[in-house]
Design a protein around this motif. Structure first.
Motif, PDB file in Angstrom:
ATOM      1  N   TRP A  14      10.898 -11.481  -4.830  1.00 24.81           N
ATOM      2  CA  TRP A  14      10.948 -10.153  -5.468  1.00 24.81           C
ATOM      3  C   TRP A  14       9.834 -10.031  -6.495  1.00 24.81           C
ATOM      4  O   TRP A  14       9.167  -8.988  -6.581  1.00 24.81           O
ATOM      5  N   GLY A  15       9.633 -11.085  -7.261  1.00 21.21           N
ATOM      6  CA  GLY A  15       8.573 -11.090  -8.281  1.00 21.21           C
ATOM      7  C   GLY A  15       7.218 -10.830  -7.660  1.00 21.21           C
ATOM      8  O   GLY A  15       6.440  -9.999  -8.146  1.00 21.21           O
ATOM      9  N   GLN A  16       6.962 -11.516  -6.542  1.00 23.08           N
ATOM     10  CA  GLN A  16       5.662 -11.333  -5.874  1.00 23.08           C
ATOM     11  C   GLN A  16       5.534  -9.926  -5.303  1.00 23.08           C
ATOM     12  O   GLN A  16       4.494  -9.277  -5.432  1.00 23.08           O
ATOM     13  N   MET A  17       6.622  -9.445  -4.688  1.00 17.90           N
ATOM     14  CA  MET A  17       6.572  -8.096  -4.098  1.00 17.90           C
ATOM     15  C   MET A  17       6.313  -7.033  -5.164  1.00 17.90           C
ATOM     16  O   MET A  17       5.471  -6.145  -4.988  1.00 17.90           O
ATOM     17  N   PHE A  18       7.019  -7.152  -6.277  1.00 17.82           N
ATOM     18  CA  PHE A  18       6.848  -6.171  -7.360  1.00 17.82           C
ATOM     19  C   PHE A  18       5.438  -6.246  -7.929  1.00 17.82           C
ATOM     20  O   PHE A  18       4.813  -5.218  -8.206  1.00 17.82           O
ATOM     21  N   SER A  19       4.942  -7.474  -8.110  1.00 14.45           N
ATOM     22  CA  SER A  19       3.616  -7.623  -8.719  1.00 14.45           C
ATOM     23  C   SER A  19       2.545  -6.990  -7.846  1.00 14.45           C
ATOM     24  O   SER A  19       1.715  -6.197  -8.323  1.00 14.45           O
ATOM     25  N   ILE A  20       2.595  -7.330  -6.543  1.00 14.27           N
ATOM     26  CA  ILE A  20       1.544  -6.793  -5.651  1.00 14.27           C
ATOM     27  C   ILE A  20       1.673  -5.267  -5.551  1.00 14.27           C
ATOM     28  O   ILE A  20       0.672  -4.540  -5.648  1.00 14.27           O
ATOM     29  N   SER A  21       2.914  -4.800  -5.403  1.00 10.54           N
ATOM     30  CA  SER A  21       3.109  -3.346  -5.302  1.00 10.54           C
ATOM     31  C   SER A  21       2.677  -2.657  -6.597  1.00 10.54           C
ATOM     32  O   SER A  21       2.115  -1.550  -6.568  1.00 10.54           O
ATOM     33  N   GLY A  22       2.914  -3.307  -7.726  1.00  9.61           N
ATOM     34  CA  GLY A  22       2.493  -2.755  -9.023  1.00  9.61           C
ATOM     35  C   GLY A  22       0.982  -2.597  -9.087  1.00  9.61           C
ATOM     36  O   GLY A  22       0.471  -1.564  -9.552  1.00  9.61           O
ATOM     37  N   ILE A  23       0.267  -3.604  -8.597  1.00 13.73           N
ATOM     38  CA  ILE A  23      -1.211  -3.529  -8.626  1.00 13.73           C
ATOM     39  C   ILE A  23      -1.684  -2.329  -7.798  1.00 13.73           C
ATOM     40  O   ILE A  23      -2.561  -1.564  -8.213  1.00 13.73           O
ATOM     41  N   VAL A  24      -1.067  -2.158  -6.602  1.00 18.21           N
ATOM     42  CA  VAL A  24      -1.498  -1.033  -5.744  1.00 18.21           C
ATOM     43  C   VAL A  24      -1.123   0.306  -6.402  1.00 18.21           C
ATOM     44  O   VAL A  24      -1.879   1.273  -6.325  1.00 18.21           O
ATOM     45  N   ALA A  25       0.029   0.332  -7.074  1.00 18.39           N
ATOM     46  CA  ALA A  25       0.429   1.572  -7.767  1.00 18.39           C
ATOM     47  C   ALA A  25      -0.590   1.894  -8.862  1.00 18.39           C
ATOM     48  O   ALA A  25      -0.913   3.067  -9.094  1.00 18.39           O
ATOM     49  N   ILE A  26      -1.096   0.860  -9.541  1.00 15.46           N
ATOM     50  CA  ILE A  26      -2.129   1.079 -10.574  1.00 15.46           C
ATOM     51  C   ILE A  26      -3.381   1.677  -9.918  1.00 15.46           C
ATOM     52  O   ILE A  26      -3.976   2.632 -10.413  1.00 15.46           O
ATOM     53  N   PHE A  27      -3.748   1.118  -8.740  1.00 14.66           N
ATOM     54  CA  PHE A  27      -4.928   1.615  -8.037  1.00 14.66           C
ATOM     55  C   PHE A  27      -4.784   3.112  -7.730  1.00 14.66           C
ATOM     56  O   PHE A  27      -5.682   3.911  -8.010  1.00 14.66           O
ATOM     57  N   PHE A  28      -3.619   3.487  -7.181  1.00 17.36           N
ATOM     58  CA  PHE A  28      -3.420   4.902  -6.855  1.00 17.36           C
ATOM     59  C   PHE A  28      -3.327   5.750  -8.132  1.00 17.36           C
ATOM     60  O   PHE A  28      -3.730   6.910  -8.145  1.00 17.36           O
ATOM     61  N   GLY A  29      -2.787   5.123  -9.191  1.00 11.73           N
ATOM     62  CA  GLY A  29      -2.720   5.813 -10.484  1.00 11.73           C
ATOM     63  C   GLY A  29      -4.126   6.139 -10.983  1.00 11.73           C
ATOM     64  O   GLY A  29      -4.384   7.231 -11.489  1.00 11.73           O
ATOM     65  N   VAL A  30      -5.047   5.176 -10.821  1.00 11.33           N
ATOM     66  CA  VAL A  30      -6.440   5.400 -11.228  1.00 11.33           C
ATOM     67  C   VAL A  30      -7.050   6.493 -10.359  1.00 11.33           C
ATOM     68  O   VAL A  30      -7.768   7.378 -10.836  1.00 11.33           O
ATOM     69  N   LEU A  31      -6.707   6.448  -9.056  1.00 13.32           N
ATOM     70  CA  LEU A  31      -7.243   7.433  -8.109  1.00 13.32           C
ATOM     71  C   LEU A  31      -6.875   8.861  -8.531  1.00 13.32           C
ATOM     72  O   LEU A  31      -7.684   9.777  -8.431  1.00 13.32           O
ATOM     73  N   ILE A  32      -5.631   9.026  -9.021  1.00 11.92           N
ATOM     74  CA  ILE A  32      -5.224  10.385  -9.425  1.00 11.92           C
ATOM     75  C   ILE A  32      -5.341  10.587 -10.941  1.00 11.92           C
ATOM     76  O   ILE A  32      -5.051  11.662 -11.460  1.00 11.92           O
ATOM     77  N   ILE A  72       0.855  -1.204   0.000  1.00 11.46           N
ATOM     78  CA  ILE A  72       0.000   0.000   0.000  1.00 11.46           C
ATOM     79  C   ILE A  72       0.886   1.247   0.000  1.00 11.46           C
ATOM     80  O   ILE A  72       0.703   2.169  -0.793  1.00 11.46           O
ATOM     81  N   PHE A  73       1.882   1.255   0.899  1.00  5.19           N
ATOM     82  CA  PHE A  73       2.775   2.416   0.960  1.00  5.19           C
ATOM     83  C   PHE A  73       3.545   2.568  -0.356  1.00  5.19           C
ATOM     84  O   PHE A  73       3.718   3.665  -0.867  1.00  5.19           O
ATOM     85  N   TYR A  74       4.008   1.422  -0.858  1.00  2.00           N
ATOM     86  CA  TYR A  74       4.788   1.466  -2.100  1.00  2.00           C
ATOM     87  C   TYR A  74       3.924   2.028  -3.231  1.00  2.00           C
ATOM     88  O   TYR A  74       4.326   2.942  -3.961  1.00  2.00           O
ATOM     89  N   GLY A  75       2.725   1.469  -3.353  1.00  2.00           N
ATOM     90  CA  GLY A  75       1.817   1.871  -4.432  1.00  2.00           C
ATOM     91  C   GLY A  75       1.451   3.339  -4.338  1.00  2.00           C
ATOM     92  O   GLY A  75       1.358   4.035  -5.345  1.00  2.00           O
ATOM     93  N   MET A  76       1.295   3.835  -3.106  1.00  2.75           N
ATOM     94  CA  MET A  76       0.916   5.247  -2.952  1.00  2.75           C
ATOM     95  C   MET A  76       2.056   6.164  -3.404  1.00  2.75           C
ATOM     96  O   MET A  76       1.846   7.147  -4.121  1.00  2.75           O
ATOM     97  N   MET A  77       3.283   5.810  -2.996  1.00  3.83           N
ATOM     98  CA  MET A  77       4.419   6.667  -3.363  1.00  3.83           C
ATOM     99  C   MET A  77       4.749   6.544  -4.853  1.00  3.83           C
ATOM    100  O   MET A  77       5.363   7.425  -5.432  1.00  3.83           O
ATOM    101  N   PHE A  78       4.347   5.430  -5.445  1.00  2.00           N
ATOM    102  CA  PHE A  78       4.703   5.142  -6.835  1.00  2.00           C
ATOM    103  C   PHE A  78       3.463   5.273  -7.733  1.00  2.00           C
ATOM    104  O   PHE A  78       3.429   4.774  -8.852  1.00  2.00           O
ATOM    105  N   GLY A  79       2.428   5.973  -7.220  1.00  2.00           N
ATOM    106  CA  GLY A  79       1.123   5.988  -7.884  1.00  2.00           C
ATOM    107  C   GLY A  79       1.119   6.489  -9.322  1.00  2.00           C
ATOM    108  O   GLY A  79       1.295   7.677  -9.568  1.00  2.00           O
TER     109      GLY A  79
END
Lengths: 356, 716
Positions: B402-420, B369-376
């Motif tokens: 690493w693959g799993q971490m990046f994938s999940i963080s990527g999904i959250v970044a997409i979510f925040f990207g949609v938000l903004i 969540i934190f990663y995705g928000m900063m990387f939104g």
């Protein structure tokens, strides 16, 4: 020339990385359990000593292993020399290796040993790292002790070794060379230390930071030298000659007072109201043993003190000096182990003789 | 989930059965060896240890010399994928491990050692011949007659080849000598030393110490320099051909045997480690004792394997610190596959202590969540997701988490990207090719309009949106830190540390809550401290619901003055308990005796400065979530200026700059995220002072072995 990386953080980090290669107690125990030198070398090949012991040819001896271990320490020392603030002091500290070799050569010359016998005991690799083999080669190839001493003219050891030779001729005690070579080395150290100063206002000078270690070296040299000189019946003037100034925690007057006492025991007891009280042996039955015990207590304290530097003086200028000294102790421990194994000494006895 | 319950096991068996026990330990999934310190070793294991170690060192030397990569590099795996090169070694009984090593590995190791020895000696010969050749050429140029120079009456002349770096030292080693040198190559030099005849012995002595060799045309060669030159050249040519063919022979041997070398290397290490772990089997002459820890739930399967011997089990209570085995119990972290990939974040601080809450599952939630928000950003999130999936697709075990971490963080970044409403720094609806999706309301009009764009002006960050994100960041910080404080209470209760709970853990939490609400009041007064206890305005407690769900909390209103009063009371009450708590325990004899005044002073400073000021700095630290999102978006505004360039330059520049931002920001965001977890959050509840459960080296679950697998013929 000093490196652009002449920075305390860089050199201390480097020292910490070397510290990572220091053998833990379990490994040391495992080394003492080796059944022969071959096994010891195999075990050392899995440690930071791998490169050095790999240079030994197949015929392993305790002496060759000891040489290899000291070569490893010299490698580290010469690397740190190039990058440490206060590098001049660390460079002077490197004279210790030359001093060690000089002691061996001069004593061998005095005993009339052949050049070939000498070669096994002298570690030229250490001097090769700093490009100073010529000094030792001249001494080694001299035909007589006098010629050997002559060949040192113009070096930092010349004056003291000439004095040592003069005294040796009157009183043929081998250890006289040790005392005077140590004097020459410690004089160099203290002179370089006195010149160290910070160029920056409001910042603590490197000299102040390095004081805990240098003061220990100089004071312990002075104390042990006075006691040894008394043991060999040196007169006051001769004792004054071997003392090094400036003194630090053991004042010059105290050292002179010790020199004026009737015997070694009284001189040693004068240390009771000094920081050296903790090193005093409990019994004074055998004078030579008492001085050796005091010396050994000082070394044990040094080992503890220098190990603590990594925690209590972390990332300071002291770290590099401490690392070199701790590695020296480690190499000396391995040499003891190698000697013990080569001479079939019991594991327990070897372990008791290690500095830890 | 969390930390597995552990049982201590002691197996008592006849010494002659030790190999069988080693075999069973190698078959068991989870055994953590814990032999007590002793200088008495089981003879057989000590012998096996010594023999296997010798192989380990010999094979390591070969691997080092041949510059083989035991573990493939990340870039290699990304480029060509991960190849599972593990070899399965069939074993009947445990001593077969040693037999296989000695029978099969010996021949390979000997072959390589001999070939490498041959190579080195050939290299030495070549180096000598090259130096000789150069020396002969040089002598021919100077027309020096080798015979003549040794026959002077008054002088002794020596011509030697030495290492170039030694030349200055050699020169300084001679007093009163004529000395000259000439470089033959970067490594070798020819030196000429002339001294008075009386000093001739000295030359040999000195040069021997520098390992210099007196130069002479070898006796087997013609003494005429030109003929010798031709012959040396010929033999050098042959030697160069030989070395070439030897190198290619070694290379092809290497290719054929690489996987064998690696598997024998791991086999020798496995055997050595196993013996080293178990060899201290006690002082008894005929019986050996093997101690260790297993997960309690595997007791029955352990029982089945060790049924022939006496096995003593001692369950280690997770929360009983008086249990003598408690401090030695290793930690087996037992996470779900999806949360397991975040274990590395927890392990940055260390394994949890036995009985301590394992925060990995919560990190699996907060970290992305934190990663995705900063990387939104939808575009960057998508790149991160695809990269994560690519790592998983490569199937390298060390890249899986690493693959799993990046994938999940990527999904959250997409979510925040949609938000903004941003993708690669461009308005989201403009980059979505499908019109029906692009015209969705939340796509066309983002929920938080973060970047302000107007014709003819450079895009900029919308200040009101930034404020909203700052508030969200602070709120996230409060929630995160509250969870940390609650976990601290949970740990203290579970560990039955009731005194600490009463005098520290709960007061600290109460102070934190009081401080947070006091801060809300302060914000409500618009930072006017004099109105803190008088203002009757509504405290801004529910700004998030007001912004997104207006009306939801209208009935939950509280005046600023009332909130300030209660929160200050809570803060002071917490501080009061902290200050007087320890002295009460000292007086009642529940804590060791110490100065009461000093204890009160220490707790006053700790509670007043460290805890209260710490709460403020910890919460404010979370504003970096919004700040880094701003940095990310600002960088993309700059990157998008590249689109104004001509098309042929715009596209590569746009791609390149985006890649730089992704790499740079991706790393910074990861570091900041780690900081929030390790420093702000862990400091509230997590010690991380446990020791990791180390699976027995030969066990099927040992993940350190990637080149060898052991297959036992007998299941039992």
């Amino acid at each position: 020339m000093r490196s652009i990386l002449d920075d305390v953080t860089y050199s201390a980090t480097k020292a910490y990385s070397y510290r990572g290669g220091i053998l833990d107690s379990q490994t040391i125990t495992s080394l003492t359990e080796s059944s022969d030198l071959d096994e010891l070398v195999t075990k050392l090949k899995a440690t930071a000593y791998a490169d050095s012991v790999s240079r030994i040819d197949d015929q392993y001896t305790a002496r060759k292993i000891e040489k290899a271990c000291y070569e490893h320490v010299s490698d580290i020392h010469s690397n740190l020399m190039k990058t440490s603030p206060g590098g001049e002091l660390i460079s002077k500290y490197y004279l210790k290796h030359i001093a060690r070799n000089l002691k061996v050569i001069l004593k061998s010359k005095a005993l009339g040993k052949s050049d070939t016998e000498l070669e096994d005991y002298v570690d030229l690799y250490t001097e090769e790292l700093v490009g100073r083999r010529d000094l030792l080669v001249k001494v080694m190839t001299a035909d007589t002790l006098e010629e050997a001493v002559d060949s040192l003219s113009g070096t930092e050891f010349s004056k003291d070794i000439n004095t040592a030779l003069k005294i040796y001729k009157e009183n043929p005690q081998m250890n006289i060379f040790d005392v005077y070579i140590d004097r020459a080395y410690h004089t160099q150290l203290v002179e370089t230390y006195s010149k160290l100063n910070s160029n920056l206002p409001f910042s603590e000078s490197i000299a102040v930071k390095l004081r805990p270690i240098i003061s220990h070296y100089i004071d312990s040299y002075n104390v042990v030298s006075v006691l040894r000189a008394k043991q060999w019946n040196f007169d006051l003037e001769q004792i004054k000659e071997i003392l090094i100034q400036p003194t630090f925690d053991i004042k010059y007057k105290k050292l002179l007072d010790m020199s004026l006492t009737d015997d070694v025991e009284t001189a040693m007891k004068m240390l009771e109201n000094t920081p050296y009280k903790k090193f005093l042996p409990t019994s004074f039955d055998n004078l030579a043993d008492s001085i050796s015990l005091l010396d050994s207590n000082i070394k044990k304290y040094e080992y503890d003190k220098f190990n603590k530097v990594f925690v209590w003086n972390a990332f300071t200028e002291l770290v590099t000096l401490a690392l070199i000294r701790v590695k020296e102790f480690e190499a000396s421990n391995i040499a003891t182990i190698a000697f013990g194994i080569a001479n079939n000494i019991e594991k327990k006895t070897i372990q008791e003789n290690l500095t830890s | 989930m969390g930390v597995s319950k552990i049982t201590k096991v002691s197996v008592i068996l006849p010494r002659s059965h030790v190999p069988n026990a080693m075999e069973q330990l190698s078959k068991f999934d989870y055994f953590h060896a814990a032999q007590p310190d002793s200088s008495t070793y089981d003879e057989l294991l000590a012998d096996y240890s010594k023999r296997s170690f010798k192989f380990y060192v010999r094979i390591s030397d070969i691997i080092k010399e041949l510059e083989l990569n035991l573990n493939p590099g990340v870039m290699d795996v990304l480029k060509s994928g991960y190849k599972d090169s593990s070899q399965t070694i069939d074993l009947e009984r445990w001593p077969d491990l040693m037999n296989k090593l000695e029978e099969n590995a010996s021949s390979i190791v000997d072959t390589f050692e001999n070939k490498l020895k041959e190579l080195h000696s050939l290299e030495d010969e070549i180096s000598t011949n090259e130096a000789n050749l150069e020396a002969i050429k040089l002598l021919s140029n100077y027309s020096i007659d080798l015979d003549k120079i040794t026959k002077y009456n008054l002088f002794s002349v020596n011509l030697s080849i030495c290492n170039t770096k030694d030349v200055p030292e050699i020169e300084r080693s001679f007093n009163n000598a004529i000395f000259t040198s000439s470089s033959l190559s970067s490594e070798k030099s020819l030196i000429l030393v002339a001294v008075q005849k009386s000093d001739s012995d000295n030359i040999d002595k000195v040069l021997r110490l520098y390992e210099s060799e007196t130069f002479s045309i070898p006796e087997d060669l013609p003494q005429n320099p030109t003929e010798a030159n031709n012959l040396i050249q010929k033999s050098l040519k042959e030697q160069l051909n030989n070395i070439q063919s030897l190198k290619s022979e070694i290379n092809s041997l290497c290719k054929q045997n690489e996987s064998d070398i690696f598997s024998y290397f791991e086999l020798s290490k496995t055997l050595y480690d196993s013996c080293e772990l178990i060899k201290r089997t006690g002082e008894l002459k005929y019986f050996a004792v093997i101690n260790g820890f297993i997960p309690t739930n595997l007791k029955s399967s352990f029982d089945n394997l060790f049924t022939s011997w006496i096995v003593i089990y001692e369950d280690v209570d997770k929360y009983d610190h008086h249990d003598s085995n408690h401090k030695d119990a290793p930690i087996l972290m037992n996470n779900l596959p999806i949360t397991k990939s975040f274990k590395s974040v927890t392990l940055n601080q260390g394994s949890p202590r036995y009985g301590e809450f394992d925060p990995t599952s919560l990190i699996a939630l907060s970290f992305p969540i934190f990663y995705g928000m900063m990387f939104g950003d939808v575009g960057h999130g998508l790149v991160l997701l695809l990269f994560g999936l690519f790592l998983l697709y490569r199937k390298a075990p060390f890249l899986k988490s690493w693959g799993q971490m990046f994938s999940i963080s990527g999904i959250v970044a997409i979510f925040f990207g949609v938000l903004i409403g941003e993708a690669f720094g461009i308005e989201l609806h403009k980059v979505i090719p499908i019109a029906s999706i692009a015209h969705l309301d939340f796509i066309e009009h983002p929920i938080i309009h973060f970047i302000h764009r107007s014709e003819g002006h450079l895009a900029s960050i919308e200040i009101s949106a930034l404020r909203t994100f700052l508030k969200i960041s602070v709120l996230m910080g409060i929630v995160h830190l509250t969870a940390g404080n609650l976990l601290s209470i949970y740990n203290t209760i579970k560990n039955r540390e009731y005194d600490e709970l009463a005098i520290e853990t709960i007061p600290v939490f109460v102070m934190f809550v009081g401080f947070v609400f006091l801060m809300f009041s302060f914000i409500g007064t618009e930072f006017k401290i004099d109105q803190l206890f008088t203002s009757q305005r509504e405290a801004p407690l529910f700004f998030i619901t007001e912004r997104f769900l207006p009306g939801l909390t209208t009935y939950l209103t509280i005046p600023i003055a009332t909130l300030s009063l209660y929160s200050t009371a809570a803060l002071l009450a917490g501080l009061f308990v902290m200050v007087i708590g320890k002295p009460i325990l000292i007086i009642t004899g529940r804590a060791p005796k110490e100065s009461i005044a000093m204890s009160m002073l220490v707790h006053l400073i700790d509670g007043g400065i460290e805890k209260i000021a710490g709460s403020l700095s910890n919460i404010l630290s979370y504003t970096r979530l919004a700040v880094l999102l701003t940095v990310h978006s600002s960088l993309l505004i700059v990157v998008n200026l590249a689109l104004d360039l001509p098309l042929f330059a715009a596209i590569p520049m746009f791609i390149l700059l985006n890649l730089i931002v992704i790499l740079l920001e991706g790393m910074i965001v990861y570091i900041q995220n780690l900081r929030l977890h390790l420093y702000e959050w862990f400091s509230k509840f997590y010690s991380g002072s446990g020791s990791e459960f180390k699976v027995f080296p030969g066990s099927p679950n040992n993940s350190t072995n990637s080149h060898v697998k052991l297959r036992w013929k007998h299941a039992n």
